[in-house]
Motif scaffolding. Structure first.
Motif, short mmCIF file in Angstrom:
data_model
loop_
_atom_site.label_atom_id
_atom_site.label_comp_id
_atom_site.label_asym_id
_atom_site.label_seq_id
_atom_site.Cartn_x
_atom_site.Cartn_y
_atom_site.Cartn_z
N GLU A 24 -2.99 -9.59 -4.34
CA GLU A 24 -4.06 -8.67 -4.73
C GLU A 24 -5.44 -9.25 -4.39
O GLU A 24 -6.33 -8.55 -3.91
CB GLU A 24 -3.98 -8.39 -6.23
N GLU A 25 -5.58 -10.55 -4.63
CA GLU A 25 -6.86 -11.21 -4.35
C GLU A 25 -7.22 -11.13 -2.87
O GLU A 25 -8.36 -10.77 -2.52
CB GLU A 25 -6.78 -12.66 -4.81
N VAL A 26 -6.29 -11.45 -2.00
CA VAL A 26 -6.61 -11.45 -0.57
C VAL A 26 -6.71 -10.02 -0.04
O VAL A 26 -7.47 -9.74 0.90
CB VAL A 26 -5.60 -12.27 0.25
N ASP A 66 5.08 -13.28 -10.13
CA ASP A 66 3.81 -12.83 -10.71
C ASP A 66 2.61 -13.51 -10.05
O ASP A 66 1.58 -12.87 -9.80
CB ASP A 66 3.80 -13.09 -12.21
N ASP A 67 2.74 -14.81 -9.77
CA ASP A 67 1.62 -15.51 -9.15
C ASP A 67 1.42 -15.08 -7.70
O ASP A 67 0.29 -15.04 -7.21
CB ASP A 67 1.83 -17.03 -9.24
N LEU A 68 2.51 -14.75 -7.02
CA LEU A 68 2.37 -14.24 -5.66
C LEU A 68 1.70 -12.87 -5.68
O LEU A 68 0.82 -12.59 -4.85
CB LEU A 68 3.74 -14.14 -4.99
N ARG A 69 2.07 -12.03 -6.60
CA ARG A 69 1.44 -10.70 -6.70
C ARG A 69 -0.06 -10.83 -6.96
O ARG A 69 -0.87 -10.14 -6.34
CB ARG A 69 2.10 -9.89 -7.82
N LEU A 116 2.80 1.97 11.59
CA LEU A 116 3.57 0.73 11.54
C LEU A 116 3.42 0.12 10.16
O LEU A 116 2.30 -0.12 9.69
CB LEU A 116 3.06 -0.25 12.61
N GLY A 117 4.53 -0.13 9.49
CA GLY A 117 4.47 -0.69 8.15
C GLY A 117 5.55 -1.73 7.94
O GLY A 117 6.54 -1.79 8.66
N VAL A 118 5.36 -2.55 6.93
CA VAL A 118 6.36 -3.55 6.55
C VAL A 118 6.55 -3.50 5.04
O VAL A 118 5.67 -3.05 4.29
CB VAL A 118 5.96 -4.98 6.97
N ARG A 119 7.69 -3.94 4.60
CA ARG A 119 7.97 -4.10 3.17
C ARG A 119 7.88 -5.57 2.85
O ARG A 119 8.49 -6.41 3.53
CB ARG A 119 9.36 -3.54 2.84
N LEU A 120 7.11 -5.92 1.83
CA LEU A 120 6.94 -7.30 1.43
C LEU A 120 7.92 -7.62 0.30
O LEU A 120 7.96 -6.91 -0.72
CB LEU A 120 5.50 -7.56 0.98
N LEU A 121 8.69 -8.68 0.48
CA LEU A 121 9.79 -9.00 -0.41
C LEU A 121 9.78 -10.46 -0.79
O LEU A 121 9.28 -11.31 -0.05
CB LEU A 121 11.13 -8.71 0.29
N VAL A 122 10.36 -10.75 -1.95
CA VAL A 122 10.65 -12.12 -2.33
C VAL A 122 12.16 -12.22 -2.50
O VAL A 122 12.76 -11.44 -3.26
CB VAL A 122 9.94 -12.53 -3.63
N GLY A 123 12.76 -13.14 -1.77
CA GLY A 123 14.19 -13.34 -1.86
C GLY A 123 14.51 -14.52 -2.77
O GLY A 123 13.98 -15.62 -2.58
N ALA A 146 -1.89 -14.93 1.56
CA ALA A 146 -1.68 -15.02 0.11
C ALA A 146 -1.08 -16.36 -0.31
O ALA A 146 -1.11 -16.70 -1.49
CB ALA A 146 -0.77 -13.88 -0.35
N VAL A 147 -0.56 -17.12 0.63
CA VAL A 147 0.17 -18.34 0.28
C VAL A 147 -0.70 -19.39 -0.41
O VAL A 147 -0.28 -19.95 -1.44
CB VAL A 147 0.88 -18.91 1.52
N PRO A 148 -1.88 -19.73 0.09
CA PRO A 148 -2.67 -20.77 -0.60
C PRO A 148 -2.95 -20.44 -2.07
O PRO A 148 -2.80 -21.30 -2.94
CB PRO A 148 -3.96 -20.85 0.23
N GLY A 149 -3.33 -19.21 -2.35
CA GLY A 149 -3.59 -18.82 -3.73
C GLY A 149 -2.33 -18.82 -4.56
O GLY A 149 -2.36 -19.13 -5.77
N TRP A 150 -1.22 -18.46 -3.95
CA TRP A 150 0.08 -18.49 -4.62
C TRP A 150 0.41 -19.90 -5.09
O TRP A 150 0.73 -20.13 -6.25
CB TRP A 150 1.12 -17.97 -3.64
N LEU A 151 0.29 -20.86 -4.18
CA LEU A 151 0.60 -22.24 -4.53
C LEU A 151 -0.40 -22.78 -5.55
O LEU A 151 -0.02 -23.52 -6.47
CB LEU A 151 0.59 -23.10 -3.26
N ARG A 152 -1.67 -22.42 -5.41
CA ARG A 152 -2.67 -22.89 -6.37
C ARG A 152 -2.34 -22.40 -7.78
O ARG A 152 -2.41 -23.17 -8.76
CB ARG A 152 -4.05 -22.38 -5.96
N ARG A 153 -1.96 -21.15 -7.90
CA ARG A 153 -1.62 -20.60 -9.21
C ARG A 153 -0.37 -21.27 -9.79
O ARG A 153 -0.30 -21.56 -10.99
CB ARG A 153 -1.41 -19.09 -9.10
#
Length: 320
Positions: free
Chosen positions: A295-297, A288-291, A265-272, A104-111
């Motif tokens: 969703e896109e990826v 919002d841009d990360l979300r 096996l699960g993880v919680r995705l967080l923004v600190g 998700a990082v490339p799209g996050w930075l692009r947005r």
């Protein structure tokens, strides 16, 4: 300061190997530096255990004094840069982001570049979520996108506010394309992979602890080899190993991405964020841009899209 930063990095990551990665040096160099520090203070600062490095009583005493000094020096450097006109590289200011690995990082930075063109946006990755959160707390980053493995809670420093991006993201498994589960296009039970070699990256916070609990619950004891996830794909494609992976991972020649039956096996995705900063305009933009990028990826990953559609996206209400 170099010695103090090294001690803090080892304590924060729980590993000389992880600390060396964070500091941009080799593990033997950091080990040599640690020995010199221990010789200077007159005692052992860390116990080297199978699961990592833990501070000794003397180490905890030294760290109690070292952490404020490192934090004060970081703040001094920041204030000096601001005074010299270097703190805000763009007319709108600066935005310092970090993340553990994610598609998700490339799209996050692009947005973000499109939304905040006047900002100077910098970015860095680290395999350690705990390290990134510590950097936010120390004002070296403004925000960090991290994951928390079930059963292996993160060490959240004071002064950090967490916002939940995904409450529970299932972890899938990468298997050779010749595996029966890959050919059948179905979820695979952990017990079906009991005879496989599993590759785990021990430098990723919580991954091995979480997977070990999954093995225990399934009552299996497979062979485990250690390596980094960057090289795991080639070994999976060669039929040598299987490895846990994010559901957003893309298949490649010789390798398939399949869910684990029962989603054990699960993880919680967080923004600190630093407390207070994450609820401002820039913090909302970051989240919002990360979300949107996630969703896109997620929907662009075949195995994950099928998983989400079958469950009407319970873990991701924004996608429902």
């Amino acid at each position: 300061m170099r010695h103090l930063r090294a001690l803090c990095a080892i304590a924060d990551t729980g590993s000389v190997h992880k600390a060396a990665r964070q500091l941009g040096m080799t593990q033997p160099s950091l080990t040599t530096q640690l020995r010199r520090i221990e010789q200077a203070v007159g005692g052992r600062l860390f116990n080297r255990e199978r699961t990592g490095s833990r501070p000794t009583p003397l180490g905890r005493t030294v760290l109690t004094r070292a952490r404020p000094i490192v934090a004060q020096m970081s703040e001094l450097i920041r204030e000096a840069k601001d005074a010299a006109g270097l703190g805000q590289a763009g007319p709108g200011g600066r935005l310092r982001l970090g993340s553990t690995g994610s598609r998700a990082v490339p799209g996050w930075l692009r947005r973000l570049h499109g939304r905040l063109p006047e900002f100077d946006i910098t970015f860095q990755t680290d395999v350690s979520a705990n390290t990134l959160l510590r950097m936010v707390a120390d004002n070296q980053l403004d925000a960090a996108f991290v994951h928390e493995v079930e059963g292996a809670p993160l060490l959240v420093p004071d002064g950090i506010e967490l916002r939940v991006l995904v409450q529970r993201e299932p972890q899938f498994v990468a298997v050779p394309a010749t595996h029966p589960a890959a050919r059948a296009g179905r979820a695979v039970a952990v017990a079906e992979l009991a005879d496989e070699k599993w590759m785990v990256d021990p430098s990723v916070d919580g991954d091995w602890d979480g997977l070990r609990q999954v093995f225990a619950a399934a009552r299996v004891d497979p062979r485990v080899v250690y390596g980094d996830y960057l090289s795991a794909g080639d070994l999976v494609a060669a039929g040598e190993v299987v490895t846990p992976c994010q559901p957003t991972s893309q298949p490649r020649p010789g390798m398939s991405i399949v869910p684990l039956a029962g989603d054990p096996l699960g993880v919680r995705l967080l923004v600190g964020f630093r407390t207070g900063w994450g609820r401002g305009a820039e913090g909302d933009a970051v989240f919002d841009d990360l979300r949107a990028s996630y969703e896109e990826v997620a929907w662009g990953s075949p195995a994950y899209a099928r998983w989400l559609a079958a469950r009407q996206s319970p873990a991701l209400p924004a996608m429902a």
